[in-house]
Design an enzyme around this catalytic site. Structure first.
Site, PDB file in Angstrom:
ATOM      1  N   ASP A   1       0.832  -1.201   0.000  1.00  0.00           N
ATOM      2  CA  ASP A   1       0.000   0.000   0.000  1.00  0.00           C
ATOM      3  C   ASP A   1       0.863   1.247   0.000  1.00  0.00           C
ATOM      4  OD1 ASP A   1       0.939  -0.680   2.550  1.00  0.00           O
ATOM      5  OD2 ASP A   1      -0.697   0.335   3.579  1.00  0.00           O
TER       6      ASP A   1
ATOM      7  N   ARG B   1       4.996   4.480   6.297  1.00  0.00           N
ATOM      8  CA  ARG B   1       4.469   4.487   7.661  1.00  0.00           C
ATOM      9  C   ARG B   1       4.459   3.059   8.224  1.00  0.00           C
ATOM     10  NH1 ARG B   1      -1.278   5.984   5.415  1.00  0.00           N
ATOM     11  NH2 ARG B   1      -2.120   3.921   5.016  1.00  0.00           N
TER      12      ARG B   1
ATOM     13  N   GLU C   1       2.930   0.457   8.018  1.00  0.00           N
ATOM     14  CA  GLU C   1       2.145  -0.532   7.281  1.00  0.00           C
ATOM     15  C   GLU C   1       3.072  -1.228   6.274  1.00  0.00           C
ATOM     16  OE1 GLU C   1      -2.006  -0.375   6.584  1.00  0.00           O
ATOM     17  OE2 GLU C   1      -2.095   1.729   7.164  1.00  0.00           O
TER      18      GLU C   1
ATOM     19  N   TRP D   1     -11.054  -5.829  -2.197  1.00  0.00           N
ATOM     20  CA  TRP D   1      -9.829  -6.295  -1.540  1.00  0.00           C
ATOM     21  C   TRP D   1      -9.681  -7.808  -1.761  1.00  0.00           C
ATOM     22  CZ3 TRP D   1     -11.429  -1.570  -0.899  1.00  0.00           C
ATOM     23  CH2 TRP D   1     -10.518  -0.598  -0.539  1.00  0.00           C
TER      24      TRP D   1
ATOM     25  N   GLU E   1      -2.035   9.132  -1.250  1.00  0.00           N
ATOM     26  CA  GLU E   1      -3.089   8.227  -0.810  1.00  0.00           C
ATOM     27  C   GLU E   1      -4.456   8.895  -0.910  1.00  0.00           C
ATOM     28  OE1 GLU E   1      -2.697   7.022   3.251  1.00  0.00           O
ATOM     29  OE2 GLU E   1      -4.049   5.319   2.991  1.00  0.00           O
TER      30      GLU E   1
ATOM     31  N   HIS F   1       1.154   6.197  -2.516  1.00  0.00           N
ATOM     32  CA  HIS F   1       0.177   5.107  -2.558  1.00  0.00           C
ATOM     33  C   HIS F   1      -0.234   4.963  -4.018  1.00  0.00           C
ATOM     34  CE1 HIS F   1      -1.106   4.038   1.494  1.00  0.00           C
ATOM     35  NE2 HIS F   1      -2.202   3.478   1.012  1.00  0.00           N
TER      36      HIS F   1
HETATM   37  C1  BGC Z   1      -3.914   1.017   3.613  1.00  0.00           C
HETATM   38  C2  BGC Z   1      -4.708   0.971   2.353  1.00  0.00           C
HETATM   39  C3  BGC Z   1      -5.568  -0.236   2.456  1.00  0.00           C
HETATM   40  C4  BGC Z   1      -6.526   0.107   3.528  1.00  0.00           C
HETATM   41  C5  BGC Z   1      -7.649  -0.829   3.697  1.00  0.00           C
HETATM   42  C6  BGC Z   1      -4.857   1.266   4.714  1.00  0.00           C
HETATM   43  O1  BGC Z   1      -4.298   1.443   5.923  1.00  0.00           O
HETATM   44  O2  BGC Z   1      -2.884   1.929   3.556  1.00  0.00           O
HETATM   45  O3  BGC Z   1      -4.150   1.323   1.221  1.00  0.00           O
HETATM   46  O4  BGC Z   1      -6.143  -0.682   1.302  1.00  0.00           O
HETATM   47  O5  BGC Z   1      -5.884   0.346   4.744  1.00  0.00           O
HETATM   48  O6  BGC Z   1      -8.661  -0.153   4.079  1.00  0.00           O
END
Ligand code: BGC
Length: 839
Positions: A354, A358, A360, A421, A633, A654
């Site tokens: 993603d 950060r 993630e 998703w 994003e 993103h």
């Molecule tokens: C991510 C997104 C992801 C999403 C899901 C986020 O924290 O960065 O890109 O698809 O969560 O809701």
């Protein structure tokens, strides 16, 4: 799972408590001496539970970084293989390795996501098997209890938090023969299922390019900040000279806010590297077991004068082959495309993620689902996405559902199947099949595709609607509140139901291609059922949608849900919505990738271009006007006043919203596969907006396909096309006076013709002009509405609603019997003035 080699090596780790507590975070070094006598060939296989760098006789083996990459370790752990014949010596040799935390043991996931460390392993396990091939026999040197270990100079390392390195703790010569390893501790063999070991099917991550400092800044609070001019993913190499023990600190961020490093979007990621000097001369250092997403670096503690040439940004990503290019006459559009490319580079670091900065950096399924077609155009992604899809399938069969992120780091999260998703399981293999034409992609993924579809089928209500459970919906709709990105305008279950239509259609097609006739019949029935359910629930017979957002219309149109007549009506409604939003964007992750397609397909190309070329916030080009060098994003990750959006989801890198690049390739430049894998190509450029030229090149599985078109001031149209061997193409020539459509074979082809007269002129405005036409022209619409308002203050005029669109000015005058004096004349004057300027 395959264990392709007879392994005699085992995973080893430092003996527990072989270390003092204060050293426990230090990345361990491992070494072992051995002798060899000129083998014909020497091959080293290496992997680790964590990042690994291998050494032979003091030389770093290979040029991979972040090896062994990230896969679903419980199922598949890749190993690297290197030919090390040239590094081997006759006589004494030493094998060494340094192991960092990596994805296997390091911190993963955002605050509150559950346990965050040691998710896949809790020991720095190393695995090495060196195979020495002598003419008459073979020998191996393997990780076993003959290895010794000691803490290395990497004090701590984390992909989120950065690396701390103390050069005073380096052990010169530690991986060469003759090094005195007295005091090094023993190792023990640890359990790890060797069946998980696999040769990689994706390219490794490497250092791909370097970027120099663009400017050194002193921030308002007096800090030194380097600006690399490009938001990128990798790290900084530093050249420095100073006293032993001096520590240089590098803090990374994607943006500046009020002139200072904007680190809030990083959430809990510290993104900070420290280098402590060994002293006594010039030193060069770069971290090895972390990476950052950044454009700016704040430097603290640099001894002496810091000049720009002392710092270099090292860009890393999976070493894929570049396959796609795009260019146009509009520099902002070109920057948008460049930003998409950079977001792809930064988020293809071993797996599709993603974001890269950060806490993630995870394999979020939805992001790659929507970005897949763009990715497959820009780079050859068969390796990285094929490997990732295998992980998805393995985790799916283990868990019984497709996790939201793959590899899944949350071992105890509740199962959640969400449209867009989870259905990457079906749609991503389909995307890859369209791009590469290889039926094996579908065959390999078929079980996973089927299982996912069966699971969703089980979630449908009696009429066939997916109407329960959590859905992300049109994530990051610009109208959703910053703190609640899932709360957009489009009903999340409408998105789920629309995607269900798409998924079931793709399943029917896939079953057909693979020759599974019974499945095909079943999926066709299911597709018909879910489509009818969608129509009954959400679509009026006219084609208007109950939940009439731009995303809802765009999905219904592009997913072939509507009848022809309904589609035309839906297209009008969509165009009206887009115009009503003044061509700013009103869609999130789900609507954005299909919006321009939906407008084009329903005959509203100019609306698509106005949307594309809008620069007001929120829009595709707004971030470009704010100096963005990657895709953000959110549309307004940085707001027009320069402040960073307060929402938690505020990455500046993103790729999801960059999915519009697919439309640039297929429609603006006009290069698209007409059959899977570009076996047949469609060149169908659709010029629009203020564009006078565009070009695209793509390295198809057959070779390079290319198109360029240019419209001269005099209306001359020049089109050039290259068709690779083994393919043929349909060319739909843009602005051709006879609408020429032609078939061409391999080779280069050239056309030069005159566009029809007035191709870029609109008819003169008159009393018969409709409100819809007037509203397309911002200048006249403004003078027209202002003039109207000066006679009828407070009465709003609507140009784009379905009711108003076809209303002529004459109709309007007829509807006002008691017209104020001079009103009709004033309106006519507006039209005449506009005609004088533009026709
Ligand atoms: C991510 C997104 C992801 C999403 C899901 C986020 O924290 O960065 O890109 O698809 O969560 O809701």
């Amino acid at each position: 799972m395959t264990a392709s080699l007879p392994w005699t090596a085992r995973f080893i780790a430092p003996l527990p408590h072989s270390d003092t507590t204060d050293r426990s975070e230090r990345a361990p070094l491992f070494r072992r001496d051995f002798t060899a006598s000129s083998p014909r060939r020497a091959v080293l296989h290496v992997t680790a539970l964590g990042f690994v760098e291998a050494y032979l006789n003091g030389h770093r083996v290979g040029d991979e970084v972040l090896a062994p990459g990230w896969t679903s370790y419980r199922h598949r752990l890749n190993y690297s293989t290197y030919d090390v014949t040239d590094l081997l010596k006759d006589g004494a040799n030493t094998l060494g390795a340094m192991v960092g935390e990596g994805w296997a043991r390091g911190r993963l996931g955002w605050e509150g996501a559950g346990p965050t460390k040691n998710i896949f392993a809790d020991r720095p396990g190393l695995f090495m098997q060196l195979e020495l091939d002598y003419a008459d026999h073979a020998e191996t040197v393997v990780t076993d209890t003959d290895f010794r270990t000691a803490p290395g100079p990497v004090l701590s390392d984390s992909i989120y938090d950065g690396e701390q390195y103390d050069a005073r703790l380096e052990l010169p010569g530690w991986s060469t023969p003759g090094f005195n390893a007295t005091g090094w501790a023993g190792v023990e063999v640890i359990d790890w299922d060797l069946e998980t070991l696999e040769a990689p099917t994706k390219e490794p991550v490497r250092r791909i390019e370097e970027i120099a400092v663009q400017r050194l800044i002193t921030s308002p609070s007096g800090k030194t900040v380097a600006d690399f001019g490009q938001n990128l993913v990798g790290w900084v190499r530093v050249n420095v000279e100073g006293d032993a023990g001096t520590t240089v600190t590098l803090r990374h961020a994607e943006v500046l806010e009020d002139g200072e490093l904007g680190t809030r979007p990083l959430r809990t990621a510290k993104a900070t590297d420290n280098y402590t000097l060994r002293g006594g001369g010039a030193e060069t250092w770069e971290p090895r077991f972390t990476f950052h997403g950044f454009r700016y670096v704040e430097i603290k503690g640099y001894p002496g004068q810091l000049t720009a040439d002392r710092l270099t940004a090292v860009v890393i990503h999976t070493d894929m082959t570049r396959t796609g290019w795009f260019e146009s006459s509009n520099p902002l559009l070109n920057q948008l495309h460049r930003n998409t490319l950079w977001s792809m580079k930064g988020n293809f670091v071993s797996l599709p993620t993603d974001c890269p900065q950060r806490d993630e950096r995870l394999g979020w399924t939805g992001d790659i689902n929507v970005f897949g077609p763009t990715a497959a155009y820009l780079y050859d992604v068969r390796g990285i996405l094929g490997s990732w899809l295998r992980d998805l399938a393995l985790e799916q069969s283990e868990k019984g559902y497709v996790p939201m992120v793959v590899p899944d780091f949350q071992t105890h999260a509740a199962p959640m199947t969400t449209a867009v998703w989870s259905d990457a399981a079906v749609l991503l293999p389909w995307t890859l099949y369209q791009a590469y034409g290889d039926e094996r992609i579908l065959a390999d993924a078929y079980n996973s595709m089927k299982d996912f579809t069966a699971q969703v089928e089980g979630l449908l209500n009696p009429v066939g609607l997916w109407d329960t459970g959590f859905q992300f919906g049109d994530w990051l709709d610009p109208d959703a509140p910053p703190e609640n990105p899932g709360k957009g305008k489009t009903e999340p279950h409408l998105v789920a139901a629309a995607y269900c239509c798409r998924v079931t259609q793709v399943m029917a097609q896939t079953a057909g291609i693979l020759g599974h006739q019974e499945d095909q019949t079943r999926y066709l029935k299911l597709a018909a059922r879910v489509k009818q359910a969608f129509l009954d629930e959400y679509v009026a017979p006219s084609g208007r949608l109950v939940n009439g957002s731009a995303t809802a219309y765009a999905l219904a149109i592009t997913f072939d849900i509507l009848t022809h007549a309904q589609e035309a009506r839906a297209g009008e409604a969509l165009a009206a919505l887009v115009a009503e939003a003044k061509y700013t964007i009103s869609t999130g992750f789900v609507g954005t990738p299909v919006l321009c397609d939906a407008l084009t397909r329903t005959g509203h190309l100019e609306d698509a271009y106005r949307l594309l070329l809008q620069t007001e916030c929120p829009s595709f080009l707004y971030p470009v006007t704010m100096d963005a060098t990657t895709i953000w994003e959110r549309w307004d990750s940085m707001r027009p006043d320069g402040t960073v959006n307060p929402g938690g989801m505020t990455s500046f890198n993103h790729y999801a919203l960059g999915a519009v690049a697919d439309w640039l390739h297929r429609t603006v430049a006009g290069l698209a596969p007409a059959e899977p894998g570009y076996k047949r190509i469609r060149f169908a450029p659709k010029p629009g907006g203020d564009l006078t030229s565009a070009a695209a090149r793509h390295l198809t599985p057959y070779g390079e396909a290319a198109i360029s078109w240019r419209i001269g001031d005099d209306g001359t149209v020049v089109v050039d096309v290259t068709v690779p061997e083994g393919t043929n193409a349909e060319v739909i020539l843009p602005l051709h006076p006879e609408d020429l459509v032609t078939e061409v074979g391999p080779g280069t082809h050239h056309w030069n013709y005159q566009a029809p007269e007035c191709f870029n002129e609109r008819p003169a405005y008159s009393l018969d002009t409709t409100f819809g036409v007037l509203a397309q022209d911002p200048e006249i619409w403004q003078t027209f509405t202002e003039t109207f308002a000066s006679y009828f203050p407070g009465i709003p005029l609507e140009g784009n609603s379905p009711e108003a669109k076809n209303l002529t000015i004459k109709d309007m005058l007829g509807m006002i019997p008691m017209r104020p004096e001079g009103f009709a004349e004033a309106i006519e004057k507006v039209l005449t003035a506009a005609n004088e300027v533009t026709t």
